[in-house]
Structures are given as C-alpha cells and as structure tokens.
Design an enzyme around this catalytic site. Structure first.
Site, PDB file in Angstrom:
ATOM      1  N   CYS A   1      -3.396   1.330   7.281  1.00 32.91           N
ATOM      2  CA  CYS A   1      -2.394   0.606   6.513  1.00 32.91           C
ATOM      3  C   CYS A   1      -2.403  -0.885   6.789  1.00 32.91           C
ATOM      4  O   CYS A   1      -2.471  -1.320   7.916  1.00 32.91           O
ATOM      5  CB  CYS A   1      -1.022   1.179   6.778  1.00 32.91           C
TER       6      CYS A   1
ATOM      7  N   GLU B   1       0.828  -1.208   0.000  1.00 33.04           N
ATOM      8  CA  GLU B   1       0.000   0.000   0.000  1.00 33.04           C
ATOM      9  C   GLU B   1       0.861   1.255   0.000  1.00 33.04           C
ATOM     10  O   GLU B   1       1.919   1.284   0.624  1.00 33.04           O
ATOM     11  CB  GLU B   1      -0.896   0.006   1.245  1.00 33.04           C
TER      12      GLU B   1
END
Ligand code: SAH
Length: 357
Positions: free
Chosen positions: A346, A98
C-alpha cells in the site's frame, strides 16, 4: 460567492447519512420516500439522474444544492494467482488513493484508504513518505467500496481499514463512514465484518470503545520495547506501548471484541527468537492480568519498499518466531501475501503515480 454556491460545494451526497439525505430531500420539496430510492441507488454507484424512479426533475433539484462524485479508476491490476484486484482511484481533486479487493473463502474483503497520504511517519511504510495531503470524506471512503463492487459486479462482504492513512487521525469522517456503510437501507455491512487498523492512537482507541460498535480493532504493534517502537513508529513517543495496550484493554472490556496485533517482521530489527519471547512476555503481562484476554498476533513479513531498503527475514526465521509465540501461549498466524504478482504494498502505486506527474 453566494450562499447557494457555497452550500452546493459543501453538500456531498455520498457523505450523507440516511437521516441527512432525508432532510435534504424534504428541503428541496420532495416526498420522504425519495430518500430510500436515492440512498440505495447512490450506494450502488448511480448518479441521481440514472436511478430508476427518481427522474431528471428530482436529479436537477439535487444538483442545484449538492454534488456527487464517483472516483475514476486510474489504474487496475488483477492477480492471475488469486484474483486480488488493486485499484488506483483518482478523486475529484486529482489526488489518488489505493483500494484493494481480496478474495477469501469467507467472501470478498475490501481494504480502504482513509487519508491521502499519512502523517504518522512509520519508517517501513510507503504511504507516509510524502506526508499527509488531506483527510478523505466519509463519502470518499464509501466510494471505494462502491467502486470495487461495481467494477467486479460482486458483493463486498468485509471491510478492512488498512489502506493508506491512519483512520483514527480522521476520526469523525471514519465514524460517519462506518454508520453509512452499516445502514441496512444501503450497502449494509455488519460491524462484525469490519476491521480498523491503527498505528496506536490511544485517544482514538478509547473514543472508539465508547461508541460501542462491535468492530474488530487491529493494533500495529511491530515492537516489544519502547526503544525499538519509538525508532520505527514516531507515534510511540506520544503514546507509548504501556499506554496503547491499556487503551486496547479498555476497548476489549467495553466491546468484548477480540483485538489483533499486527507485527511486521523486519530482518535484523525485530524478528529474532528473543524478540518473539519478549513480545509474548509483554502481551501476557500487559493484557492478561488474570483475564482470558484473547491475544492474536498477525505476523507480516515486511514488504520491501524501495525507499526504505528494509527486508523480511527468511522463511525459517519467520517460522521460528511464530513457533516461539505459540510456545508461550500467544496465537500467531503469518499473513498470507495475496496478489504476489501485482505486488505493490500500500502506498507504492500512489507514490509512483505522483512521481510521474
Ligand atoms: N495506519 C493504520 C492502517 C494502515 S497500514 C495502521 O498503522 O495500522 C496497515 C498495516 O500495514 C499496518 O499494520 C502497517 O504497519 C502495515 N505496513 C505498512 N507498511 C508495511 C510494509 N512495507 N510491509 C508490511 N506491512 C506494512
């Protein structure tokens, strides 16, 4: 397997410093000046054969000895509230990471991942749930900046190493990335515009101090006692609070750079007013020692992760915590949540993608 094939697999153009690229250029019989064209073109997101002035012949020579791969944007979410962009990027081997681009008044900040997964085991964090799969190469870290800049057609002004992974657990590649991204012949982001966040790898902090790069260090502290910190962050059993704060002090003395302390507020675990008082006492006694050590605490209300069931305290409790720190001489800010409508802290996008597969 022949040596040539081996060599080809080992050289990744995006992981090369300028000097290494120059060596490669010379080794394929091209003049030195090609290096500048290639370095800046690659870092703008162009494959060698797409770089103006370089030409097909040179690209073919390079393709025989090296590879270049830009990640594919597997998913992308744009916040309608503040323009934050969150990417799920697919790497050449199919693994996903990510990357987030955040828009601030002082420019665009990109948050990069440093590993596929993480082996640090913090109890509140989604990135570590499946353990560490592998380290990212310097080029794979760099490619996140390149991808965000290319996709938005905007300049990246700041970098935070706060995505998936523990950067100091991938020290060599992270350091190489820092050198490459700082190079004025390429992306050219000043060290003062780069922050690195660690869960408390004291040896890594001391090693980084010795590099004397003026980057900002963030320590994910999250607790004021070894008892609580060891329960939520296993790394504390390797380097306890006193050891990690002493490494921070060394970092500050060597680099002169302010260190910020991240403190995730978890309801019922570390977020009472008494906790705030104890945190202020800890920082004041461990760090000040007669010096004017600038202490700044970033308070992060924990992002709920479905696997952990942890919740943030309510707004009044967060305010009281912050006020108590300030009252005791410790500057504190509550981290603003960016992209609230694309909320997936995250590690969660990657996990969701992995679960689907
Ligand atoms: N491994 C590094 C960098 C990645 S995490 C580190 O630990 O610092 C970036 C920050 O987000 C760290 O402070 C981490 O503790 C925090 N974090 C992780 N999961 C979180 C969650 N669910 N809610 C709020 N902060 C979280």
């Amino acid at each position: 397997m022949s040596e040539a094939v081996n060599a080809k697999q080992n050289i990744d153009l995006l992981s090369l410093t300028y000097e290494e690229l120059e060596e490669l250029v010379l080794s394929v019989g091209e003049p030195k000046y090609r290096t500048a064209q290639l370095f800046s073109g690659l870092h703008r997101g162009l494959l060698p054969h797409k770089i103006t002035n370089v030409g097909k012949r040179v690209a073919q020579k390079l393709a025989a000895v090296a590879t270049c791969y830009f990640p594919e944007i597997a998913q992308k979410y744009v916040s309608a509230v503040d323009g934050t962009v969150k990417y799920l990027l697919r790497l050449s081997d199919g693994n996903c990471i990510e990357t987030v681009l955040m828009r601030y008044k002082h420019g665009n900040t990109v948050c990069v991942s440093s590993q596929v997964g993480c082996r640090m085991g913090c109890t509140f964090c989604a990135s570590t749930i499946g353990g560490k799969v592998r380290d990212l190469s310097a080029g794979e870290i760099l490619s996140q900046i390149i991808t965000a800049a290319r996709d938005t057609h905007e300049r990246v002004d700041n970098i935070v190493m706060m995505g998936i992974g523990e950067p100091l657990d991938n020290y060599e590649n992270v350091l190489k990335f820092l050198h490459i991204v700082n190079d004025s012949r390429g992306i050219c982001i000043g060290y003062r515009h780069i922050s690195l966040s660690t869960c408390g790898h004291a040896d890594g902090i001391r090693a980084l101090a010795r590099e004397e790069l003026p980057i900002t260090l963030s320590l994910s502290l999250h607790a004021h006692s070894d008892e609580v910190r060891s329960a939520i962050m296993p790394i504390n059993r390797r380097w306890n609070i006193s050891e990690v704060l002493s490494a921070c002090l060394e970092y500050y003395r060597t680099t002169g750079r302010r260190i910020s302390f991240e403190y995730t507020l978890i309801k019922g675990q570390n977020s009472s007013v008494e906790d705030a008082a104890a945190l202020a006492a800890l920082l004041n006694s461990a760090l000040r020692r007669g010096e004017s050590f600038p202490i700044h605490v970033n308070l992060i209300p924990v992002n709920p992760v479905k696997e952990t069931g942890l919740m943030p305290p309510d707004a009044a409790a967060i305010k009281a915590f912050s006020a108590e720190l300030e009252r005791r001489g410790v500057r504190a800010t509550v981290r603003r949540t960016l992209g609230p409508d694309i909320n997936a802290s995250c590690g969660q996008l990657r996990r969701a993608a992995a679960e689907k597969q």
